[in-house]
Design an enzyme around this catalytic site. Sequence first.
Site, PDB file in Angstrom:
ATOM      1  NE  ARG A 209      -3.729  -2.242  -0.170  1.00  0.00           N
ATOM      2  CZ  ARG A 209      -3.492  -3.340  -0.900  1.00  0.00           C
ATOM      3  NH1 ARG A 209      -2.374  -3.412  -1.624  1.00  0.00           N
ATOM      4  NH2 ARG A 209      -4.334  -4.339  -0.931  1.00  0.00           N
ATOM      5  CB  SER A 258      -9.793  -1.781   2.930  1.00  0.00           C
ATOM      6  OG  SER A 258     -10.245  -2.904   2.204  1.00  0.00           O
ATOM      7  CD  GLU A 328      -6.050  -0.168   2.210  1.00  0.00           C
ATOM      8  OE1 GLU A 328      -6.677  -0.250   1.140  1.00  0.00           O
ATOM      9  OE2 GLU A 328      -5.643  -1.159   2.836  1.00  0.00           O
TER      10      GLU A 328
END
Length: 339
Positions: A209, A258, A328
């Site tokens: 990420r 998410s 996130e």
Amino acid sequence: MEYWGDAGRPSTPVLHHSNSIMMFAMRKELEESPLASALKLIAGVKFKISEPLARYASMKLGGAADYFIEVETSAALAAVLPLLRRFTTPVCLLGNGSNLLISDRGVRGAVLHLTGEFKNIDWREDGEFVRVTVGAAYAVTQLVRAAARKGYAGLEFAEGIPGSVGGALVMNAGAYGSEFEKVVEQVDAVNAAGEPIIFSRAEMTFTYRDSHLPAGTVVTRVTMRLRKSETTEVSSKLRELVGKRKSSQPAGFPNSGSMFRNPPGDYAGRLIEAAGLKGKRIGQAQIAERHANFIVNLGGAKADDVRQLMDLARSEVRRQFGVELLAEVKLLGEWDETN
């Protein structure tokens, strides 16, 4: 909007009126600022003052930006960035508004939104492979489905990722065992001074990420390498993943994807559910009943409600399992210090 209906409290309308006067004065000051005057002179730029950002966010909440600046060309971007720097104006980039939580209090400074030529796409076949150069503002889902129609494989994993190509590149978005780093060949960008930069795949470092681009970098185009395949084969794989996504992710309510990164060797959603928080509500925000790593807006939720649910999930997972969840979603705008 808040409505005040208690006739026995005459001071309330005065406070509301006072706030309105203050907001009007702030807006007028922004409209008459030297920055606004300079922005009007740049071709390929459209901007709005005190623009509500909820309409641009996938969760459909958040306050207003002082300056909401739509940039249509590379030349305009090269002019806007140094201008903002000269006026010491904080700046952030807004793609398709996913993977983001915008404060109810809004965003001070400038929010950039790429459009126009940054939505262009170019396909070039090279033997058994194909290179696609796509603008940072192009929607990921649109790209994935266009590739499938042409019989180009390699992007199926990204079906359902709601963001723009630029945002997906920056966060190295992924699903179903693959990530953007697997297909990226080159990234075109500009730095905070508006100067062009090109990163080859060998010059980039990807992790979970994150693409680790230098601070202030604005991605403008991404070149990816796909492989030729049969249209039926790619479409079949795509349908399979669409089915998986629909069966496991919430539908029908706005969300930002998410909320937390998966910790090593585990899943954030599993931990939040095991902590007994699936379905937990604060205001009109709810930890989704179908997947606990999603928070949905049931209608009229506040960003502070969502933030409180995030804090609750983090603290309970830490208390019960000793695992620290990392967000996130990116927090944008002004937040209370306690947050």
